[in-house]
Motif scaffolding. Sequence first.
Motif, PDB file in Angstrom:
ATOM      1  N   VAL A   1       0.870  -1.172   0.000  1.00  0.00           N
ATOM      2  CA  VAL A   1       0.000   0.000   0.000  1.00  0.00           C
ATOM      3  C   VAL A   1       0.907   1.222   0.000  1.00  0.00           C
ATOM      4  N   TYR A   2       0.644   2.162  -0.912  1.00  0.00           N
ATOM      5  CA  TYR A   2       1.440   3.393  -1.025  1.00  0.00           C
ATOM      6  C   TYR A   2       0.528   4.580  -0.738  1.00  0.00           C
ATOM      7  N   MET A   3       0.929   5.436   0.227  1.00  0.00           N
ATOM      8  CA  MET A   3       0.082   6.538   0.687  1.00  0.00           C
ATOM      9  C   MET A   3       0.902   7.814   0.816  1.00  0.00           C
ATOM     10  N   THR A   4       0.207   8.954   0.811  1.00  0.00           N
ATOM     11  CA  THR A   4       0.829  10.230   1.129  1.00  0.00           C
ATOM     12  C   THR A   4      -0.009  10.923   2.194  1.00  0.00           C
ATOM     13  N   ALA A   5       0.666  11.748   3.009  1.00  0.00           N
ATOM     14  CA  ALA A   5       0.003  12.403   4.129  1.00  0.00           C
ATOM     15  C   ALA A   5      -0.676  13.693   3.672  1.00  0.00           C
ATOM     16  N   GLU A   6      -1.842  13.946   4.230  1.00  0.00           N
ATOM     17  CA  GLU A   6      -2.559  15.201   4.036  1.00  0.00           C
ATOM     18  C   GLU A   6      -2.958  15.690   5.422  1.00  0.00           C
ATOM     19  N   GLY A   7      -2.088  16.494   6.036  1.00  0.00           N
ATOM     20  CA  GLY A   7      -2.297  16.888   7.420  1.00  0.00           C
ATOM     21  C   GLY A   7      -2.105  15.686   8.321  1.00  0.00           C
ATOM     22  N   SER A   8      -3.082  15.401   9.142  1.00  0.00           N
ATOM     23  CA  SER A   8      -3.007  14.242  10.040  1.00  0.00           C
ATOM     24  C   SER A   8      -3.632  12.998   9.419  1.00  0.00           C
ATOM     25  N   ALA A   9      -4.144  13.122   8.194  1.00  0.00           N
ATOM     26  CA  ALA A   9      -4.778  11.996   7.514  1.00  0.00           C
ATOM     27  C   ALA A   9      -3.880  11.500   6.385  1.00  0.00           C
ATOM     28  N   TRP A  10      -4.286  10.389   5.790  1.00  0.00           N
ATOM     29  CA  TRP A  10      -3.507   9.786   4.713  1.00  0.00           C
ATOM     30  C   TRP A  10      -4.390   9.569   3.501  1.00  0.00           C
ATOM     31  N   LYS A  11      -3.773   9.657   2.316  1.00  0.00           N
ATOM     32  CA  LYS A  11      -4.466   9.418   1.047  1.00  0.00           C
ATOM     33  C   LYS A  11      -3.835   8.221   0.347  1.00  0.00           C
ATOM     34  N   LEU A  12      -4.655   7.243   0.018  1.00  0.00           N
ATOM     35  CA  LEU A  12      -4.178   6.071  -0.717  1.00  0.00           C
ATOM     36  C   LEU A  12      -3.879   6.463  -2.151  1.00  0.00           C
ATOM     37  N   ARG A  13      -2.657   6.165  -2.618  1.00  0.00           N
ATOM     38  CA  ARG A  13      -2.281   6.480  -4.000  1.00  0.00           C
ATOM     39  C   ARG A  13      -2.182   5.225  -4.865  1.00  0.00           C
ATOM     40  N   ALA A  14      -1.860   4.094  -4.248  1.00  0.00           N
ATOM     41  CA  ALA A  14      -1.756   2.845  -5.015  1.00  0.00           C
ATOM     42  C   ALA A  14      -1.718   1.660  -4.062  1.00  0.00           C
ATOM     43  N   GLU A  15      -2.182   0.529  -4.555  1.00  0.00           N
ATOM     44  CA  GLU A  15      -2.073  -0.726  -3.797  1.00  0.00           C
ATOM     45  C   GLU A  15      -2.022  -1.875  -4.793  1.00  0.00           C
ATOM     46  N   GLY A  16      -1.396  -2.977  -4.379  1.00  0.00           N
ATOM     47  CA  GLY A  16      -1.294  -4.105  -5.300  1.00  0.00           C
ATOM     48  C   GLY A  16      -0.254  -5.108  -4.847  1.00  0.00           C
ATOM     49  N   GLU A  17       0.239  -5.879  -5.820  1.00  0.00           N
ATOM     50  CA  GLU A  17       1.212  -6.938  -5.548  1.00  0.00           C
ATOM     51  C   GLU A  17       2.368  -6.827  -6.535  1.00  0.00           C
ATOM     52  N   ILE A  18       3.573  -6.971  -6.027  1.00  0.00           N
ATOM     53  CA  ILE A  18       4.763  -6.967  -6.884  1.00  0.00           C
ATOM     54  C   ILE A  18       5.372  -8.364  -6.853  1.00  0.00           C
ATOM     55  N   GLU A  19       5.668  -8.919  -8.020  1.00  0.00           N
ATOM     56  CA  GLU A  19       6.293 -10.231  -8.094  1.00  0.00           C
ATOM     57  C   GLU A  19       7.758 -10.147  -7.665  1.00  0.00           C
ATOM     58  N   PRO A  20       8.367 -11.282  -7.338  1.00  0.00           N
ATOM     59  CA  PRO A  20       9.774 -11.282  -6.920  1.00  0.00           C
ATOM     60  C   PRO A  20      10.685 -10.671  -7.984  1.00  0.00           C
ATOM     61  N   ASN A  21      11.654  -9.898  -7.524  1.00  0.00           N
ATOM     62  CA  ASN A  21      12.696  -9.309  -8.375  1.00  0.00           C
ATOM     63  C   ASN A  21      12.101  -8.519  -9.543  1.00  0.00           C
ATOM     64  N   CYS A  22      11.106  -7.695  -9.212  1.00  0.00           N
ATOM     65  CA  CYS A  22      10.440  -6.871 -10.214  1.00  0.00           C
ATOM     66  C   CYS A  22      10.260  -5.452  -9.683  1.00  0.00           C
ATOM     67  N   LYS A  23       9.920  -4.541 -10.587  1.00  0.00           N
ATOM     68  CA  LYS A  23       9.571  -3.179 -10.199  1.00  0.00           C
ATOM     69  C   LYS A  23       8.160  -2.890 -10.690  1.00  0.00           C
ATOM     70  N   GLU A  24       7.453  -2.047  -9.933  1.00  0.00           N
ATOM     71  CA  GLU A  24       6.045  -1.752 -10.224  1.00  0.00           C
ATOM     72  C   GLU A  24       5.878  -0.256 -10.455  1.00  0.00           C
ATOM     73  N   PHE A  25       5.334   0.102 -11.631  1.00  0.00           N
ATOM     74  CA  PHE A  25       5.005   1.497 -11.893  1.00  0.00           C
ATOM     75  C   PHE A  25       3.824   1.906 -11.030  1.00  0.00           C
ATOM     76  N   ILE A  26       3.955   3.051 -10.337  1.00  0.00           N
ATOM     77  CA  ILE A  26       2.897   3.518  -9.453  1.00  0.00           C
ATOM     78  C   ILE A  26       2.101   4.652 -10.079  1.00  0.00           C
ATOM     79  N   GLU A  27       2.797   5.729 -10.489  1.00  0.00           N
ATOM     80  CA  GLU A  27       2.080   6.869 -11.040  1.00  0.00           C
ATOM     81  C   GLU A  27       3.043   7.825 -11.736  1.00  0.00           C
TER      82      GLU A  27
END
Length: 232
Positions: free
Chosen positions: A132-158
């Motif tokens: 799960v990838y998030m960024t903070a907005e004040g005291s709250a958080w915003k979800l930017r991406a979630e998913g699964e990455i296979e072994p020895n791989c890279k995942e494009f987020i945004e």
Amino acid sequence: MKIGDKVRFLSEVGGGKVAGFQGKNIVLVEDEDGFQMPMMINEVVVVGKENYETSRMVEQKAKARQTIEEEEEPEIEPADRPITFKAKPEERKGGDKLSAFLAFVPMEIKELSQSRFETYLVNDSNYYLRYVYMTAEGSAWKLRAEGEIEPNCKEFIEEFGREDLNDMEHCCVQFIAYKRDKHYLLKSPVNAQVRVDTVKFYKLHAFCENDFFEQPALIYTLIENDVQKVKL
């Protein structure tokens, strides 16, 4: 018929070796160039050391069609079947210790002042990562991406521009690690918060050569060799 067997086609010239199966009636045939073709099982025949000659092709094809009629099973085109065969990810030596990174890559490194950027998560281990990838907005958080990455791989987020940097100064990556179809050592969940220095996005030397991308990147270490680098 099993994986590794040499086969030839009944309805056309050619053949290869069996790479896998899709359901009960589809076989994946890999040619000399490594290209895999889905074929009906009754359209191929196992051969020994002989080459892919087409003699007796008509006779064998007729027998195959007779078998289908006896079984009263309708023929389904390979393209209409879902692909169920998937090669297992290869593991590497030393990859059983978790290493993961958050990376920012400029899309136009030679025009950095005008470039937009891409965000990636890099999984440099033999484990699957559910993230799960998030960024903070004040005291709250915003979800930017979630998913699964296979072994020895890279995942494009945004993809993002400099106008988005103020929203990305404080980000967090959480993930759990696991393997499929085998036993593995239990890894603790990772909860890594990162303070992104947005000034670096204006400095060319902040983007360095690395092992994960062909172009320079700004990389933050989340965990390396089972040691979490960025902690709460």
